[in-house]
Design an enzyme around this catalytic site. Sequence first.
Site, mmCIF file in Angstrom:
data_model
loop_
_atom_site.group_PDB
_atom_site.id
_atom_site.type_symbol
_atom_site.label_atom_id
_atom_site.label_comp_id
_atom_site.label_asym_id
_atom_site.label_seq_id
_atom_site.Cartn_x
_atom_site.Cartn_y
_atom_site.Cartn_z
ATOM 1 N N ASP A 151 0.823 -1.105 0.102
ATOM 2 C CA ASP A 151 0.043 0.203 -0.050
ATOM 3 C C ASP A 151 0.814 1.269 0.045
ATOM 4 O O ASP A 151 1.942 1.423 0.498
ATOM 5 C CB ASP A 151 -0.891 -0.019 1.213
ATOM 6 N N LYS A 152 0.218 2.051 -0.504
ATOM 7 C CA LYS A 152 0.791 3.650 -0.609
ATOM 8 C C LYS A 152 1.561 3.923 0.694
ATOM 9 O O LYS A 152 2.786 4.386 0.962
ATOM 10 C CB LYS A 152 -0.243 4.772 -0.824
#
Length: 339
Positions: A151-152
């Site tokens: 994830d970011k």
Amino acid sequence: MAEGRELENELYEHYRIKVDAGQDLLRIDKFLMDRLPNVTRTKIQNGIKDGFVTVNGGHVKPNYKAHPGDEVIVAFPQPQRDTEIQPENIPLHIIMEDEHLLIVNKPAGMVVHPAHQNWSGTLVNALAYHFRNLPEMEGHDGRPGLVHRIDKHTSGLLVLAKTQPAMSGLAKQFFDHTIERTYLALVWGVPGEGKGTIDVNLGRSLKDRRVTAAFPEGNFGRRAITHYEIVQDLRYVSLVKCNLETGRTHQIRAHMKYLGHPLFSDETYGGNEILKGTIFTKYRQFVQNCFKVMPRQALHAKTLGFEHPITKERIFADSRLPDDFQQVLQKWERYVGKT
């Protein structure tokens, strides 16, 4: 005139999905809801009715149930956004590299590949600048070198392929669940068992597409398995080691939420609220200060272990916790030591 009609009726493929062998029978609209990012249920249902969704080459009704092995194609009249990757001179923290693969330590805040609302500044943009002609997995156009992602706002290790044989070999190991991936997470509270396994289906929430939800009854989503073990009990929070057997979207974040211990500072899953501890002002101020130091979910992909797809050598990579994670952990250690 015929040529004009042909152009008007041309459809552009957006998604091609092969239904997993273990997939339960599921209505096609619900199946696609779980698989398509940033596509509303209304658009999916209308697309089925308008003939923009085919299964095994034929049109289906909205109540059709997706079967294992089905090939589902979603095509719309408008083309997808240009997927040509723009090279960007973004530094990469490379842990290991040879002619076949590399392992990078991704900082929190960097998106892995261009997508909705994040078309630049991604890891893939950086790869396009530093490397040429990276391979792509079938069905993953615009994601050169990528075998998996994180994830970011999760930091940590990613392995990337530089050649097609390496891509195929790594993809098989991920498919066979033989890749060893260890994450460190700071979670609210202390799980009752020192260690355990969460084996609960995960899928896109039917209420909020941005969120991954747990479906313990197993009638929706895909099977997801996370093994966890408490590394450090800090009374109000705990440092937990998580090993992934599967790799679903937001898997650790959703599984720990399901367990009742959301990740610290995880806004999407409610971890940005005080979920354990006293109501005193000093405590609230302390926690808020921790949130300011680490305004993202406390999750780091710490280690990777796998067989080199070409040399067959056993590869193991480790990484240190990033500064924000270390600072928050030390703050909790000092706080608990004083109480």
